[in-house]
Design a protein around this motif. Structure first.
Motif, PDB file in Angstrom:
ATOM      1  N   ALA A   1      79.259 -29.825 -96.234  1.00  0.00           N
ATOM      2  CA  ALA A   1      79.592 -30.526 -94.989  1.00  0.00           C
ATOM      3  C   ALA A   1      79.068 -31.960 -94.956  1.00  0.00           C
ATOM      4  O   ALA A   1      79.729 -32.859 -94.470  1.00  0.00           O
ATOM      5  CB  ALA A   1      79.035 -29.745 -93.796  1.00  0.00           C
ATOM      6  N   ARG A   2      77.861 -32.172 -95.484  1.00  0.00           N
ATOM      7  CA  ARG A   2      77.210 -33.480 -95.262  1.00  0.00           C
ATOM      8  C   ARG A   2      76.978 -34.308 -96.512  1.00  0.00           C
ATOM      9  O   ARG A   2      76.581 -35.467 -96.408  1.00  0.00           O
ATOM     10  CB  ARG A   2      75.875 -33.260 -94.536  1.00  0.00           C
ATOM     11  N   CYS A   3      77.192 -33.729 -97.673  1.00  0.00           N
ATOM     12  CA  CYS A   3      76.831 -34.458 -98.896  1.00  0.00           C
ATOM     13  C   CYS A   3      78.016 -34.694 -99.827  1.00  0.00           C
ATOM     14  O   CYS A   3      78.006 -35.641-100.623  1.00  0.00           O
ATOM     15  CB  CYS A   3      75.751 -33.703 -99.651  1.00  0.00           C
ATOM     16  N   SER A   4      79.025 -33.830 -99.741  1.00  0.00           N
ATOM     17  CA  SER A   4      80.093 -33.879-100.748  1.00  0.00           C
ATOM     18  C   SER A   4      80.954 -35.137-100.652  1.00  0.00           C
ATOM     19  O   SER A   4      81.684 -35.458-101.573  1.00  0.00           O
ATOM     20  CB  SER A   4      80.973 -32.628-100.664  1.00  0.00           C
TER      21      SER A   4
ATOM     22  N   LEU B   1      80.094 -32.164-106.330  1.00  0.00           N
ATOM     23  CA  LEU B   1      79.429 -30.871-106.498  1.00  0.00           C
ATOM     24  C   LEU B   1      80.166 -29.994-107.497  1.00  0.00           C
ATOM     25  O   LEU B   1      79.743 -28.881-107.793  1.00  0.00           O
ATOM     26  CB  LEU B   1      79.357 -30.141-105.150  1.00  0.00           C
ATOM     27  N   LYS B   2      81.323 -30.488-108.011  1.00  0.00           N
ATOM     28  CA  LYS B   2      82.147 -29.636-108.861  1.00  0.00           C
ATOM     29  C   LYS B   2      82.381 -30.191-110.260  1.00  0.00           C
ATOM     30  O   LYS B   2      82.595 -29.445-111.193  1.00  0.00           O
ATOM     31  CB  LYS B   2      83.512 -29.440-108.191  1.00  0.00           C
ATOM     32  N   GLY B   3      82.378 -31.525-110.421  1.00  0.00           N
ATOM     33  CA  GLY B   3      82.682 -32.116-111.716  1.00  0.00           C
ATOM     34  C   GLY B   3      84.171 -32.165-111.936  1.00  0.00           C
ATOM     35  O   GLY B   3      84.925 -31.744-111.041  1.00  0.00           O
TER      36      GLY B   3
ATOM     37  N   ASP C   1      76.153 -37.680-109.434  1.00  0.00           N
ATOM     38  CA  ASP C   1      76.788 -36.364-109.530  1.00  0.00           C
ATOM     39  C   ASP C   1      75.724 -35.282-109.387  1.00  0.00           C
ATOM     40  O   ASP C   1      74.648 -35.385-109.960  1.00  0.00           O
ATOM     41  CB  ASP C   1      77.479 -36.204-110.901  1.00  0.00           C
ATOM     42  N   LEU C   2      76.050 -34.251-108.620  1.00  0.00           N
ATOM     43  CA  LEU C   2      75.075 -33.172-108.424  1.00  0.00           C
ATOM     44  C   LEU C   2      75.556 -31.837-108.994  1.00  0.00           C
ATOM     45  O   LEU C   2      74.898 -30.822-108.822  1.00  0.00           O
ATOM     46  CB  LEU C   2      74.756 -33.016-106.926  1.00  0.00           C
ATOM     47  N   PHE C   3      76.699 -31.857-109.717  1.00  0.00           N
ATOM     48  CA  PHE C   3      77.229 -30.553-110.147  1.00  0.00           C
ATOM     49  C   PHE C   3      76.434 -29.925-111.290  1.00  0.00           C
ATOM     50  O   PHE C   3      76.615 -28.778-111.612  1.00  0.00           O
ATOM     51  CB  PHE C   3      78.732 -30.645-110.477  1.00  0.00           C
TER      52      PHE C   3
ATOM     53  N   TRP D   1      76.831 -36.542-120.882  1.00  0.00           N
ATOM     54  CA  TRP D   1      76.682 -36.123-119.488  1.00  0.00           C
ATOM     55  C   TRP D   1      77.634 -36.880-118.578  1.00  0.00           C
ATOM     56  O   TRP D   1      78.120 -36.340-117.591  1.00  0.00           O
ATOM     57  CB  TRP D   1      75.243 -36.369-119.008  1.00  0.00           C
ATOM     58  N   ASP D   2      77.848 -38.145-118.935  1.00  0.00           N
ATOM     59  CA  ASP D   2      78.518 -39.046-118.008  1.00  0.00           C
ATOM     60  C   ASP D   2      79.247 -40.114-118.838  1.00  0.00           C
ATOM     61  O   ASP D   2      78.686 -41.184-119.107  1.00  0.00           O
ATOM     62  CB  ASP D   2      77.405 -39.671-117.134  1.00  0.00           C
TER      63      ASP D   2
END
Lengths: 125, 236
Positions: free
Chosen positions: B37-40, B45-47, B63-65, B204-205
């Protein structure tokens, strides 16, 4: 005849791209966009060597707009410096290698872009 | 009437059962709900990670996935309650600089503080983040073996030998500005992640602006020793 061929090729290309998304990237990025993303941090928004990182650097980044100095480098030397970093052309380690990110074609494009920025060629300024 | 009551009982029963089974995962779910709800809007969150410059430029936050393979849980939980800037020039430096007579400078007016969470929210979110484990194949668990290096020797390697300091600050106000500060990195990131990231950042990126520095295997561990030594210093 020609038109027909192109038309029938379109869905094929679409399917290929869907199956192998990497193909879409193969073409590479524009030199100007690569320069902005990767080189500005040290060489600066104006390409004159005054990026945000230079404050504490013991060797200052090359001024890519300085024709006199840039003209003393061959295209091959510039290519080597970008691909394999400063030490490959007897320069500082502070100029990193970029082979992990760019294709050779993208590096050649960057060399052409630098020639526009310095308005110079090897030996001609 | 009685037919309806007959239906209600099993529904309530099933409801209770679901609630009970769901209990252990509840923190996770609450955390995940907050994330979505607040961060995506700013964090993926999925890549997968950006594969083109266009995608890179559109990215608003780290990225947090693969957060569960990257961050230390305790750090997440405390930082989320009291976020402090990690990258002096913002997440993508190009969006936060301007040219001046004396060269480029950071345009501080474009840098916004990060939102903070309550202690309870931070706990749940940290839990949920630690469950996001993409790219496990890039991590060798236990690869990093603790050891020591002096701050002087570490700095020599980081600055003179390898040129890393061009982009990273090794103390507040000293070093490069386009990358994250490294004097807190060992508090923030798992050691095995750092080894893997330094070995090949593009794994990674793919479009990140830290180049592959072609480090020797022996260098990796020494840099982590150095970061750990730095993280014990008090720069506040």
């Amino acid at each position: 005849m020609k038109v027909k061929l192109t038309k029938s090729a379109t869905p094929l290309v679409t399917i290929m791209l869907a199956l192998f998304p990497a193909l879409a990237v193969v073409a590479g990025e524009k030199a100007e966009d690569n320069y902005r993303t990767y080189c500005w941090q040290c060489h600066g928004m104006n390409g004159d060597g005054n990026g945000i990182n230079v404050r504490d650097m013991s060797v200052q980044p090359r001024d890519h707009t300085y024709g006199k100095e840039m003209a003393s480098r061959s295209d091959d030397e510039l290519f080597m410096a970008i691909k394999e970093g400063g030490p490959a052309v007897n320069k500082s380690v502070l100029m990193p290698h970029w082979d992990g990110i760019f294709s050779d074609e993208e590096i050649r494009d960057l060399v052409r872009y630098l020639r526009q920025r310095c308005q110079c060629e090897h030996g001609k300024y | 009437m009685s037919a309806a009551r007959k239906l209600v009982v099993p529904i309530v029963g099933i409801g209770l059962l679901v609630a009970l089974i769901g209990l252990p995962a509840q923190a996770d779910n609450k955390g995940m709900e907050i994330l979505e709800a607040r961060c995506s809007g700013c964090h993926d969150l999925k890549g997968p990670a950006p594969a083109t410059l266009k995608e890179l430029w559109a990215r608003k936050g780290p990225d947090l996935f693969y957060a569960g393979n990257k961050y230390k849980r305790a750090w997440l939980e405390s930082w989320l309650q009291k976020p402090k800037r990690i990258r002096p020039a913002g997440y993508f430096y190009v969006d936060h600089i301007k040219p001046t007579e004396d060269g480029d400078v950071i345009d501080k007016s474009t840098l916004k503080p990060h939102m903070a969470l309550s202690a309870e929210e931070a706990h749940d979110v940290a839990e949920a983040l630690m469950s996001l484990k993409a790219n496990s194949h890039l991590i060798t668990k236990g690869e990093y073996k603790p050891g020591k290096i002096s701050l002087t020797m570490g700095e020599m390697r980081f600055d003179k030998f390898r040129g890393c300091m061009a982009c990273h600050e090794i103390e507040p106000g000293y070093g490069g500005l386009s990358g994250p500060e490294v004097y807190t990195v060992a508090r923030r990131l798992q050691e095995d992640f750092m080894m893997s990231y330094m070995r090949d950042p593009q794994a990674w990126d793919p479009k990140i602006f830290m180049p592959n520095m072609h480090l020797r295997e022996g260098d990796l561990e020494k840099f982590v020793h150095y970061f750990r030594a730095l993280s014990e210093e008090d720069f506040e």
